[in-house]
Design an enzyme around this catalytic site. Structure first.
Site, PDB file in Angstrom:
ATOM      1  N   ARG A   1      38.247 -12.073 -20.881  1.00 34.09           N
ATOM      2  CA  ARG A   1      37.812 -13.457 -21.005  1.00 34.09           C
ATOM      3  C   ARG A   1      39.011 -14.380 -21.127  1.00 34.09           C
ATOM      4  O   ARG A   1      40.086 -13.993 -21.561  1.00 34.09           O
ATOM      5  CB  ARG A   1      37.001 -13.638 -22.286  1.00 34.09           C
ATOM      6  CG  ARG A   1      35.871 -12.679 -22.417  1.00 34.09           C
ATOM      7  CD  ARG A   1      35.214 -12.898 -23.759  1.00 34.09           C
ATOM      8  NE  ARG A   1      34.292 -11.813 -24.053  1.00 34.09           N
ATOM      9  CZ  ARG A   1      33.507 -11.772 -25.121  1.00 34.09           C
ATOM     10  NH1 ARG A   1      33.574 -12.762 -26.011  1.00 34.09           N
ATOM     11  NH2 ARG A   1      32.688 -10.766 -25.317  1.00 34.09           N
TER      12      ARG A   1
ATOM     13  N   ASP B   1      39.332 -18.395 -22.953  1.00 31.91           N
ATOM     14  CA  ASP B   1      38.540 -19.353 -23.724  1.00 31.91           C
ATOM     15  C   ASP B   1      38.343 -20.675 -22.981  1.00 31.91           C
ATOM     16  O   ASP B   1      39.043 -20.959 -22.021  1.00 31.91           O
ATOM     17  CB  ASP B   1      39.255 -19.654 -25.043  1.00 31.91           C
ATOM     18  CG  ASP B   1      38.857 -18.679 -26.117  1.00 31.91           C
ATOM     19  OD1 ASP B   1      37.934 -17.881 -25.869  1.00 31.91           O
ATOM     20  OD2 ASP B   1      39.471 -18.700 -27.187  1.00 31.91           O
TER      21      ASP B   1
ATOM     22  N   ARG C   1      48.067 -18.061 -28.898  1.00 30.63           N
ATOM     23  CA  ARG C   1      48.045 -19.422 -29.454  1.00 30.63           C
ATOM     24  C   ARG C   1      48.487 -19.451 -30.926  1.00 30.63           C
ATOM     25  O   ARG C   1      49.152 -20.394 -31.359  1.00 30.63           O
ATOM     26  CB  ARG C   1      46.646 -20.025 -29.294  1.00 30.63           C
ATOM     27  CG  ARG C   1      46.302 -20.277 -27.822  1.00 30.63           C
ATOM     28  CD  ARG C   1      44.826 -20.538 -27.589  1.00 30.63           C
ATOM     29  NE  ARG C   1      44.338 -21.628 -28.410  1.00 30.63           N
ATOM     30  CZ  ARG C   1      43.039 -21.954 -28.515  1.00 30.63           C
ATOM     31  NH1 ARG C   1      42.123 -21.259 -27.848  1.00 30.63           N
ATOM     32  NH2 ARG C   1      42.673 -22.946 -29.278  1.00 30.63           N
TER      33      ARG C   1
END
Lengths: 264, 264
Positions: free
Chosen positions: A53, A55, A202
Protein backbone atom coordinates in the site's frame (compact mmCIF):
# COMPACT_ATOMS: atom_id res chain seq x y z
CA UNK A 1 -5.24 -17.45 -23.02
CA UNK A 2 -4.66 -15.78 -19.68
CA UNK A 3 -1.39 -13.92 -19.29
CA UNK A 4 0.14 -12.27 -16.24
CA UNK A 5 1.22 -8.65 -16.62
CA UNK A 6 3.66 -6.72 -14.44
CA UNK A 7 3.06 -2.97 -14.58
CA UNK A 8 5.15 -0.10 -13.21
CA UNK A 9 3.00 2.85 -12.19
CA UNK A 10 3.63 6.53 -11.47
CA UNK A 11 0.96 8.50 -9.68
CA UNK A 12 0.39 11.85 -8.07
CA UNK A 13 -1.08 10.74 -4.73
CA UNK A 14 -2.74 14.08 -3.98
CA UNK A 15 -6.23 13.13 -5.10
CA UNK A 16 -6.10 9.45 -4.17
CA UNK A 17 -7.16 7.97 -0.84
CA UNK A 18 -4.05 5.78 -1.03
CA UNK A 19 -3.33 2.70 -3.14
CA UNK A 20 -5.67 0.08 -1.75
CA UNK A 21 -9.36 -0.17 -2.64
CA UNK A 22 -11.76 1.20 -0.04
CA UNK A 23 -15.53 1.59 -0.28
CA UNK A 24 -16.61 4.90 -1.86
CA UNK A 25 -13.03 6.22 -2.09
CA UNK A 26 -10.97 7.07 -5.16
CA UNK A 27 -7.91 4.85 -4.80
CA UNK A 28 -5.13 3.89 -7.22
CA UNK A 29 -6.21 0.25 -7.18
CA UNK A 30 -9.87 1.01 -7.89
CA UNK A 31 -9.07 3.42 -10.72
CA UNK A 32 -6.71 0.85 -12.29
CA UNK A 33 -9.21 -1.99 -11.91
CA UNK A 34 -11.96 0.13 -13.42
CA UNK A 35 -9.87 0.80 -16.56
CA UNK A 36 -8.73 -2.82 -16.79
CA UNK A 37 -12.17 -4.34 -16.42
CA UNK A 38 -13.54 -1.97 -19.04
CA UNK A 39 -10.80 -3.22 -21.38
CA UNK A 40 -11.37 -6.90 -20.72
CA UNK A 41 -15.17 -6.85 -21.36
CA UNK A 42 -15.26 -10.08 -19.41
CA UNK A 43 -17.53 -11.48 -16.73
CA UNK A 44 -14.75 -12.36 -14.37
CA UNK A 45 -13.56 -9.39 -12.32
CA UNK A 46 -9.84 -8.69 -12.71
CA UNK A 47 -8.06 -7.84 -9.45
CA UNK A 48 -4.79 -5.93 -9.24
CA UNK A 49 -2.11 -6.94 -6.73
CA UNK A 50 0.21 -4.10 -5.71
CA UNK A 51 3.68 -4.49 -4.17
CA UNK A 52 2.18 -2.90 -1.06
CA UNK A 53 0.00 0.00 0.00
CA UNK A 54 0.81 3.66 -0.11
CA UNK A 55 -1.08 6.09 2.11
CA UNK A 56 -3.38 8.90 1.09
CA UNK A 57 -1.30 11.72 -0.43
CA UNK A 58 1.84 9.57 -0.90
CA UNK A 59 3.21 9.55 -4.46
CA UNK A 60 4.80 6.86 -6.61
CA UNK A 61 7.41 7.04 -9.34
CA UNK A 62 7.74 3.26 -9.63
CA UNK A 63 4.98 1.36 -7.82
CA UNK A 64 4.63 -2.20 -9.17
CA UNK A 65 1.52 -4.35 -9.53
CA UNK A 66 0.47 -7.51 -11.36
CA UNK A 67 -2.80 -8.89 -12.75
CA UNK A 68 -4.05 -11.69 -14.99
CA UNK A 69 -5.76 -10.70 -18.23
CA UNK A 70 -8.00 -13.22 -20.03
CA UNK A 71 -7.20 -12.15 -23.61
CA UNK A 72 -4.12 -12.17 -25.82
CA UNK A 73 -2.63 -8.69 -25.78
CA UNK A 74 1.00 -7.65 -26.37
CA UNK A 75 2.57 -5.76 -23.44
CA UNK A 76 2.94 -2.48 -25.33
CA UNK A 77 -0.70 -2.58 -26.47
CA UNK A 78 -1.69 -3.13 -22.84
CA UNK A 79 0.43 -0.15 -21.78
CA UNK A 80 -1.05 2.16 -24.42
CA UNK A 81 -4.59 0.86 -23.89
CA UNK A 82 -4.50 1.34 -20.13
CA UNK A 83 -2.95 4.81 -20.39
CA UNK A 84 -5.63 5.91 -22.85
CA UNK A 85 -8.29 5.03 -20.27
CA UNK A 86 -6.59 6.27 -17.11
CA UNK A 87 -6.96 9.78 -15.66
CA UNK A 88 -3.99 12.14 -15.94
CA UNK A 89 -2.77 11.72 -12.36
CA UNK A 90 -1.81 8.09 -12.98
CA UNK A 91 0.45 6.70 -15.68
CA UNK A 92 1.69 3.23 -16.58
CA UNK A 93 5.40 3.75 -17.32
CA UNK A 94 6.30 0.12 -18.05
CA UNK A 95 4.44 -3.12 -18.83
CA UNK A 96 5.78 -6.65 -19.23
CA UNK A 97 4.29 -10.14 -19.59
CA UNK A 98 5.74 -12.27 -16.78
CA UNK A 99 5.59 -15.94 -15.71
CA UNK A 100 2.50 -17.03 -13.69
CA UNK A 101 4.81 -17.46 -10.69
CA UNK A 102 5.51 -13.72 -10.46
CA UNK A 103 3.77 -11.97 -7.56
CA UNK A 104 4.08 -8.20 -7.07
CA UNK A 105 3.83 -8.40 -3.29
CA UNK A 106 5.34 -11.75 -2.27
CA UNK A 107 8.35 -11.36 -4.54
CA UNK A 108 9.04 -7.70 -3.72
CA UNK A 109 12.28 -8.15 -1.80
CA UNK A 110 13.31 -4.50 -1.53
CA UNK A 111 11.90 -1.02 -1.96
CA UNK A 112 13.29 2.45 -2.40
CA UNK A 113 11.57 5.54 -1.01
CA UNK A 114 12.44 9.19 -1.57
CA UNK A 115 11.41 12.02 0.75
CA UNK A 116 11.56 15.67 -0.43
CA UNK A 117 11.74 18.49 2.14
CA UNK A 118 11.26 22.09 1.00
CA UNK A 119 13.48 24.61 2.83
CA UNK A 120 11.76 27.90 1.92
CA UNK A 121 10.63 30.24 4.70
CA UNK A 122 7.07 29.99 3.41
CA UNK A 123 5.09 27.04 2.08
CA UNK A 124 5.75 27.27 -1.66
CA UNK A 125 2.35 27.23 -3.46
CA UNK A 126 3.83 24.93 -6.11
CA UNK A 127 5.19 22.39 -3.62
CA UNK A 128 2.45 22.08 -1.01
CA UNK A 129 1.32 18.69 -2.35
CA UNK A 130 4.79 17.49 -3.41
CA UNK A 131 7.19 18.06 -0.50
CA UNK A 132 7.36 18.18 3.24
CA UNK A 133 8.47 21.51 4.68
CA UNK A 134 11.10 22.52 7.25
CA UNK A 135 11.95 26.19 7.66
CA UNK A 136 14.30 25.92 10.65
CA UNK A 137 18.11 25.72 10.34
CA UNK A 138 19.55 22.33 9.39
CA UNK A 139 23.08 21.02 9.81
CA UNK A 140 23.29 18.53 6.96
CA UNK A 141 26.53 17.01 8.29
CA UNK A 142 24.72 15.97 11.48
CA UNK A 143 21.98 14.33 9.39
CA UNK A 144 24.58 12.49 7.30
CA UNK A 145 26.15 11.11 10.48
CA UNK A 146 22.76 10.00 11.77
CA UNK A 147 22.01 8.30 8.43
CA UNK A 148 24.94 5.98 9.17
CA UNK A 149 22.97 4.66 12.15
CA UNK A 150 19.92 4.05 9.95
CA UNK A 151 21.73 1.61 7.63
CA UNK A 152 21.73 -2.02 8.80
CA UNK A 153 19.36 -4.44 10.53
CA UNK A 154 17.48 -2.85 13.42
CA UNK A 155 14.31 -3.16 15.46
CA UNK A 156 12.31 -0.15 14.24
CA UNK A 157 9.58 -0.36 16.94
CA UNK A 158 10.14 3.31 17.81
CA UNK A 159 9.42 4.22 14.18
CA UNK A 160 6.16 2.43 13.50
CA UNK A 161 2.73 4.09 13.57
CA UNK A 162 0.30 2.73 16.15
CA UNK A 163 -1.97 1.21 13.46
CA UNK A 164 0.60 -1.41 12.44
CA UNK A 165 -0.33 -5.05 12.88
CA UNK A 166 3.01 -6.47 11.87
CA UNK A 167 4.53 -8.85 14.42
CA UNK A 168 8.22 -8.24 13.85
CA UNK A 169 9.57 -4.71 13.59
CA UNK A 170 13.02 -5.83 12.51
CA UNK A 171 13.96 -4.57 9.05
CA UNK A 172 17.18 -4.11 7.09
CA UNK A 173 18.04 -0.81 5.42
CA UNK A 174 20.63 -1.26 2.66
CA UNK A 175 21.16 2.38 1.75
CA UNK A 176 20.27 5.72 3.35
CA UNK A 177 21.36 8.96 1.71
CA UNK A 178 20.63 12.65 2.07
CA UNK A 179 21.54 15.44 -0.34
CA UNK A 180 20.86 19.14 -0.79
CA UNK A 181 19.18 20.23 -4.01
CA UNK A 182 20.35 23.85 -4.03
CA UNK A 183 18.52 24.78 -7.25
CA UNK A 184 15.16 23.83 -5.75
CA UNK A 185 16.03 24.69 -2.13
CA UNK A 186 15.25 21.16 -0.98
CA UNK A 187 16.77 18.39 1.12
CA UNK A 188 16.20 14.96 -0.40
CA UNK A 189 16.33 11.70 1.53
CA UNK A 190 16.48 8.20 0.03
CA UNK A 191 16.03 4.90 1.82
CA UNK A 192 16.40 1.46 0.29
CA UNK A 193 15.55 -1.57 2.40
CA UNK A 194 14.00 -5.02 2.48
CA UNK A 195 10.73 -3.65 3.82
CA UNK A 196 9.28 -0.68 5.64
CA UNK A 197 6.81 -0.50 8.52
CA UNK A 198 3.69 1.65 8.52
CA UNK A 199 4.82 5.33 8.42
CA UNK A 200 8.43 4.29 9.10
CA UNK A 201 10.03 6.58 6.51
CA UNK A 202 7.94 9.57 7.55
CA UNK A 203 8.76 9.09 11.25
CA UNK A 204 12.48 8.57 10.50
CA UNK A 205 12.58 11.75 8.38
CA UNK A 206 10.91 13.81 11.14
CA UNK A 207 13.49 12.47 13.64
CA UNK A 208 16.40 13.15 11.24
CA UNK A 209 15.21 16.76 10.79
CA UNK A 210 15.19 17.21 14.58
CA UNK A 211 18.75 15.87 14.70
CA UNK A 212 19.72 18.33 11.92
CA UNK A 213 18.17 21.15 13.94
CA UNK A 214 20.12 20.07 17.08
CA UNK A 215 16.97 19.20 19.02
CA UNK A 216 18.27 15.66 19.42
CA UNK A 217 21.76 14.17 19.80
CA UNK A 218 23.39 12.99 16.55
CA UNK A 219 23.24 9.32 17.51
CA UNK A 220 19.71 9.35 18.94
CA UNK A 221 18.70 6.53 16.56
CA UNK A 222 20.86 4.11 18.59
CA UNK A 223 18.94 5.05 21.75
CA UNK A 224 15.59 4.85 19.92
CA UNK A 225 16.32 1.31 18.64
CA UNK A 226 16.81 0.29 22.27
CA UNK A 227 13.78 1.91 23.90
CA UNK A 228 11.28 0.55 21.29
CA UNK A 229 8.85 3.33 22.15
CA UNK A 230 6.90 5.15 19.44
CA UNK A 231 6.29 8.13 21.75
CA UNK A 232 10.02 8.88 21.83
CA UNK A 233 10.14 9.56 18.09
CA UNK A 234 7.07 11.80 18.25
CA UNK A 235 6.62 13.57 14.88
CA UNK A 236 5.58 12.15 11.48
CA UNK A 237 6.61 14.08 8.35
CA UNK A 238 3.64 14.76 6.02
CA UNK A 239 2.60 12.31 3.30
CA UNK A 240 3.07 14.94 0.57
CA UNK A 241 6.88 14.58 0.59
CA UNK A 242 6.99 10.78 0.23
CA UNK A 243 7.58 8.94 -3.07
CA UNK A 244 7.73 5.17 -3.63
CA UNK A 245 10.58 5.25 -6.13
CA UNK A 246 11.36 1.64 -6.97
CA UNK A 247 10.42 -1.93 -6.10
CA UNK A 248 13.08 -4.60 -6.51
CA UNK A 249 12.54 -8.21 -7.64
CA UNK A 250 14.74 -11.25 -8.29
CA UNK A 251 18.40 -10.61 -9.07
CA UNK A 252 18.26 -6.89 -8.39
CA UNK A 253 16.95 -7.54 -4.89
CA UNK A 254 19.55 -10.27 -4.26
CA UNK A 255 22.36 -7.86 -5.11
CA UNK A 256 21.01 -5.36 -2.58
CA UNK A 257 20.74 -8.08 0.08
CA UNK A 258 24.33 -9.15 -0.55
CA UNK A 259 25.49 -5.56 -0.23
CA UNK A 260 23.45 -5.21 2.96
CA UNK A 261 25.01 -8.31 4.54
CA UNK A 262 28.47 -7.07 3.71
CA UNK A 263 27.74 -3.80 5.49
CA UNK A 264 26.48 -5.50 8.63
CA UNK B 1 -3.61 56.95 8.14
CA UNK B 2 -4.12 55.26 4.79
CA UNK B 3 -1.02 53.76 3.21
CA UNK B 4 -0.54 52.21 -0.21
CA UNK B 5 1.01 48.73 -0.30
CA UNK B 6 2.69 47.03 -3.24
CA UNK B 7 2.61 43.24 -2.95
CA UNK B 8 4.37 40.59 -5.01
CA UNK B 9 2.34 37.39 -5.24
CA UNK B 10 3.07 33.78 -6.20
CA UNK B 11 0.16 31.49 -6.93
CA UNK B 12 -0.56 28.05 -8.28
CA UNK B 13 -3.25 28.93 -10.87
CA UNK B 14 -4.69 25.40 -11.01
CA UNK B 15 -7.63 25.99 -8.70
CA UNK B 16 -8.25 29.65 -9.55
CA UNK B 17 -10.60 30.92 -12.25
CA UNK B 18 -7.90 33.44 -13.15
CA UNK B 19 -6.81 36.63 -11.40
CA UNK B 20 -9.76 38.95 -11.81
CA UNK B 21 -12.89 38.82 -9.64
CA UNK B 22 -15.88 37.13 -11.22
CA UNK B 23 -19.24 36.36 -9.62
CA UNK B 24 -19.32 32.99 -7.83
CA UNK B 25 -15.79 32.06 -8.93
CA UNK B 26 -12.68 31.49 -6.85
CA UNK B 27 -10.22 34.05 -8.23
CA UNK B 28 -6.87 35.35 -6.95
CA UNK B 29 -8.29 38.85 -6.55
CA UNK B 30 -11.35 37.73 -4.59
CA UNK B 31 -9.31 35.48 -2.28
CA UNK B 32 -6.85 38.33 -1.61
CA UNK B 33 -9.61 40.88 -1.02
CA UNK B 34 -11.38 38.51 1.34
CA UNK B 35 -8.25 38.14 3.51
CA UNK B 36 -7.50 41.86 3.36
CA UNK B 37 -10.99 43.02 4.29
CA UNK B 38 -11.07 40.58 7.18
CA UNK B 39 -7.83 42.15 8.41
CA UNK B 40 -9.01 45.75 8.06
CA UNK B 41 -12.27 45.31 10.01
CA UNK B 42 -13.40 48.49 8.31
CA UNK B 43 -16.62 49.55 6.61
CA UNK B 44 -14.98 50.65 3.42
CA UNK B 45 -14.32 47.78 1.04
CA UNK B 46 -10.64 47.48 0.05
CA UNK B 47 -10.07 46.74 -3.63
CA UNK B 48 -6.91 45.19 -5.04
CA UNK B 49 -5.44 46.42 -8.33
CA UNK B 50 -3.34 43.84 -10.15
CA UNK B 51 -0.71 44.54 -12.84
CA UNK B 52 -3.05 42.73 -15.22
CA UNK B 53 -5.13 39.60 -15.48
CA UNK B 54 -3.94 36.05 -15.73
CA UNK B 55 -6.23 33.37 -17.15
CA UNK B 56 -7.66 30.35 -15.42
CA UNK B 57 -4.88 27.81 -14.81
CA UNK B 58 -2.05 30.31 -15.44
CA UNK B 59 0.50 30.58 -12.63
CA UNK B 60 2.44 33.46 -11.14
CA UNK B 61 5.85 33.64 -9.53
CA UNK B 62 5.85 37.43 -9.32
CA UNK B 63 2.44 38.98 -9.99
CA UNK B 64 2.20 42.51 -8.55
CA UNK B 65 -0.80 44.32 -7.07
CA UNK B 66 -1.46 47.38 -4.92
CA UNK B 67 -4.13 48.45 -2.44
CA UNK B 68 -4.79 51.15 0.14
CA UNK B 69 -5.10 50.06 3.76
CA UNK B 70 -6.80 52.35 6.29
CA UNK B 71 -4.66 51.46 9.32
CA UNK B 72 -1.01 51.85 10.28
CA UNK B 73 0.73 48.59 9.66
CA UNK B 74 4.42 47.96 8.87
CA UNK B 75 5.05 46.20 5.55
CA UNK B 76 6.42 43.01 7.12
CA UNK B 77 3.45 42.74 9.49
CA UNK B 78 1.15 43.10 6.48
CA UNK B 79 3.07 40.33 4.69
CA UNK B 80 2.89 37.96 7.64
CA UNK B 81 -0.71 38.86 8.43
CA UNK B 82 -1.92 38.27 4.88
CA UNK B 83 -0.01 35.00 4.52
CA UNK B 84 -1.48 33.68 7.75
CA UNK B 85 -4.96 34.22 6.33
CA UNK B 86 -4.39 33.07 2.75
CA UNK B 87 -4.88 29.50 1.47
CA UNK B 88 -1.76 27.49 0.62
CA UNK B 89 -1.97 27.96 -3.16
CA UNK B 90 -1.26 31.67 -2.85
CA UNK B 91 1.66 33.38 -1.12
CA UNK B 92 2.75 36.97 -0.66
CA UNK B 93 6.50 36.89 -1.33
CA UNK B 94 7.20 40.61 -0.92
CA UNK B 95 5.40 43.65 0.54
CA UNK B 96 6.39 47.33 0.47
CA UNK B 97 4.76 50.62 1.40
CA UNK B 98 4.86 52.83 -1.72
CA UNK B 99 3.90 56.43 -2.61
CA UNK B 100 0.23 57.11 -3.36
CA UNK B 101 1.25 57.73 -6.98
CA UNK B 102 2.21 54.07 -7.52
CA UNK B 103 -0.26 52.08 -9.60
CA UNK B 104 0.29 48.36 -10.23
CA UNK B 105 -1.34 48.42 -13.66
CA UNK B 106 -0.67 51.88 -15.10
CA UNK B 107 2.97 51.88 -14.09
CA UNK B 108 3.74 48.31 -15.14
CA UNK B 109 5.99 49.05 -18.09
CA UNK B 110 7.25 45.55 -18.78
CA UNK B 111 6.49 41.94 -17.90
CA UNK B 112 8.33 38.66 -18.07
CA UNK B 113 6.56 35.37 -18.79
CA UNK B 114 7.96 31.86 -18.64
CA UNK B 115 6.49 28.87 -20.46
CA UNK B 116 7.46 25.29 -19.49
CA UNK B 117 7.01 22.45 -21.99
CA UNK B 118 7.37 18.85 -20.83
CA UNK B 119 9.04 16.56 -23.39
CA UNK B 120 8.15 13.13 -22.01
CA UNK B 121 6.36 10.64 -24.26
CA UNK B 122 3.48 10.51 -21.75
CA UNK B 123 1.81 13.26 -19.76
CA UNK B 124 3.78 13.19 -16.50
CA UNK B 125 1.28 12.89 -13.60
CA UNK B 126 3.35 15.40 -11.60
CA UNK B 127 3.43 18.01 -14.37
CA UNK B 128 -0.07 17.97 -15.80
CA UNK B 129 -1.01 21.24 -14.07
CA UNK B 130 2.46 22.83 -14.31
CA UNK B 131 3.70 22.46 -17.89
CA UNK B 132 2.52 22.27 -21.45
CA UNK B 133 3.41 19.04 -23.25
CA UNK B 134 5.03 18.27 -26.61
CA UNK B 135 6.06 14.70 -27.35
CA UNK B 136 7.15 15.14 -30.99
CA UNK B 137 10.78 15.75 -32.06
CA UNK B 138 12.09 19.30 -31.62
CA UNK B 139 15.07 20.97 -33.27
CA UNK B 140 16.00 23.56 -30.64
CA UNK B 141 18.36 25.37 -33.03
CA UNK B 142 15.43 26.12 -35.33
CA UNK B 143 13.45 27.51 -32.38
CA UNK B 144 16.41 29.68 -31.33
CA UNK B 145 16.58 31.13 -34.85
CA UNK B 146 12.84 31.84 -34.81
CA UNK B 147 13.15 33.53 -31.39
CA UNK B 148 15.35 36.13 -33.11
CA UNK B 149 12.31 37.16 -35.16
CA UNK B 150 10.21 37.49 -31.99
CA UNK B 151 12.45 40.17 -30.44
CA UNK B 152 11.64 43.74 -31.48
CA UNK B 153 8.54 45.85 -32.20
CA UNK B 154 5.94 43.98 -34.25
CA UNK B 155 2.23 43.90 -35.00
CA UNK B 156 1.15 40.72 -33.20
CA UNK B 157 -2.37 40.57 -34.72
CA UNK B 158 -1.76 36.96 -35.81
CA UNK B 159 -1.02 36.09 -32.17
CA UNK B 160 -4.00 37.51 -30.34
CA UNK B 161 -7.01 35.49 -29.21
CA UNK B 162 -10.34 36.52 -30.69
CA UNK B 163 -11.66 37.82 -27.36
CA UNK B 164 -9.20 40.74 -27.27
CA UNK B 165 -10.63 44.27 -27.28
CA UNK B 166 -7.30 46.06 -27.52
CA UNK B 167 -7.07 48.52 -30.42
CA UNK B 168 -3.38 48.34 -31.23
CA UNK B 169 -1.66 44.98 -31.53
CA UNK B 170 1.80 46.49 -31.75
CA UNK B 171 4.05 45.42 -28.89
CA UNK B 172 7.78 45.36 -28.20
CA UNK B 173 9.55 42.22 -27.01
CA UNK B 174 12.89 43.02 -25.38
CA UNK B 175 14.11 39.48 -24.78
CA UNK B 176 13.06 36.02 -25.98
CA UNK B 177 15.02 32.97 -24.90
CA UNK B 178 14.64 29.21 -25.03
CA UNK B 179 16.65 26.60 -23.15
CA UNK B 180 16.59 22.87 -22.56
CA UNK B 181 16.32 21.68 -18.96
CA UNK B 182 17.80 18.20 -19.43
CA UNK B 183 17.37 17.15 -15.80
CA UNK B 184 13.61 17.71 -15.98
CA UNK B 185 13.21 16.86 -19.66
CA UNK B 186 11.69 20.25 -20.39
CA UNK B 187 12.04 23.12 -22.84
CA UNK B 188 11.67 26.51 -21.17
CA UNK B 189 10.73 29.72 -22.98
CA UNK B 190 11.01 33.23 -21.55
CA UNK B 191 9.60 36.42 -23.03
CA UNK B 192 10.14 39.93 -21.66
CA UNK B 193 8.24 42.78 -23.30
CA UNK B 194 6.39 46.05 -22.76
CA UNK B 195 3.03 44.29 -22.85
CA UNK B 196 1.36 41.14 -24.06
CA UNK B 197 -1.94 40.62 -25.87
CA UNK B 198 -4.59 38.14 -24.78
CA UNK B 199 -3.11 34.61 -25.16
CA UNK B 200 -0.12 36.02 -27.06
CA UNK B 201 2.55 33.99 -25.26
CA UNK B 202 0.57 30.75 -25.54
CA UNK B 203 -0.04 31.24 -29.28
CA UNK B 204 3.61 32.16 -29.89
CA UNK B 205 4.82 29.07 -28.01
CA UNK B 206 2.51 26.79 -30.02
CA UNK B 207 3.86 28.33 -33.25
CA UNK B 208 7.48 28.02 -32.08
CA UNK B 209 6.95 24.33 -31.28
CA UNK B 210 5.61 23.78 -34.81
CA UNK B 211 8.73 25.49 -36.19
CA UNK B 212 10.89 23.23 -33.98
CA UNK B 213 9.05 20.21 -35.36
CA UNK B 214 9.59 21.41 -38.96
CA UNK B 215 5.89 21.87 -39.63
CA UNK B 216 6.57 25.54 -40.42
CA UNK B 217 9.50 27.38 -42.02
CA UNK B 218 12.04 28.80 -39.54
CA UNK B 219 11.16 32.42 -40.33
CA UNK B 220 7.38 31.96 -40.39
CA UNK B 221 6.98 34.73 -37.77
CA UNK B 222 7.99 37.31 -40.40
CA UNK B 223 5.18 36.10 -42.67
CA UNK B 224 2.70 35.97 -39.75
CA UNK B 225 3.45 39.60 -38.77
CA UNK B 226 2.48 40.56 -42.32
CA UNK B 227 -0.74 38.60 -42.78
CA UNK B 228 -2.26 39.73 -39.43
CA UNK B 229 -4.52 36.69 -39.38
CA UNK B 230 -5.13 34.73 -36.19
CA UNK B 231 -6.20 31.65 -38.16
CA UNK B 232 -2.70 31.31 -39.58
CA UNK B 233 -1.15 30.75 -36.16
CA UNK B 234 -3.85 28.19 -35.23
CA UNK B 235 -2.84 26.48 -31.95
CA UNK B 236 -2.74 27.84 -28.39
CA UNK B 237 -0.45 26.12 -25.87
CA UNK B 238 -2.30 25.18 -22.65
CA UNK B 239 -2.56 27.59 -19.69
CA UNK B 240 -0.85 25.07 -17.36
CA UNK B 241 2.64 25.85 -18.75
CA UNK B 242 2.44 29.63 -18.38
CA UNK B 243 3.97 31.62 -15.48
CA UNK B 244 3.91 35.39 -14.95
CA UNK B 245 7.46 35.67 -13.65
CA UNK B 246 8.09 39.37 -13.09
CA UNK B 247 6.50 42.80 -13.50
CA UNK B 248 8.83 45.76 -14.04
CA UNK B 249 8.31 49.31 -12.73
CA UNK B 250 10.26 52.58 -12.87
CA UNK B 251 13.99 52.35 -13.47
CA UNK B 252 14.04 48.61 -14.11
CA UNK B 253 11.50 49.04 -16.90
CA UNK B 254 13.39 52.00 -18.37
CA UNK B 255 16.56 49.94 -18.62
CA UNK B 256 14.69 47.25 -20.54
CA UNK B 257 13.18 49.86 -22.90
CA UNK B 258 16.61 51.33 -23.59
CA UNK B 259 17.97 47.88 -24.36
CA UNK B 260 14.96 47.24 -26.61
CA UNK B 261 15.51 50.44 -28.57
CA UNK B 262 19.17 49.60 -29.08
CA UNK B 263 18.20 46.21 -30.52
CA UNK B 264 15.68 47.66 -33.00
Amino acid sequence: MTSRYKITIAYDGTRFAGFQSQPKQRTVQSVLEQALNKMSKFDEYITIFGSGRTDSGVHALGQVAHFDFPHDMPADAMLRGLNSMLPLDIEIVDCQIVPQTFHARYEAHAKRYMYRVSRSWFIDPFKRFYTGHYKYPLDIERIKQAMGDVVGTHDFSSFVASGSQTKSHVRTIYEATVREDQANNEVIFEFCGNGFLYNQVRIMVATLLEIGNKRRPVHDFLRLYGVKDRNQARETAPASGLYLKEVYYGQQAQQLEKKGHLQN
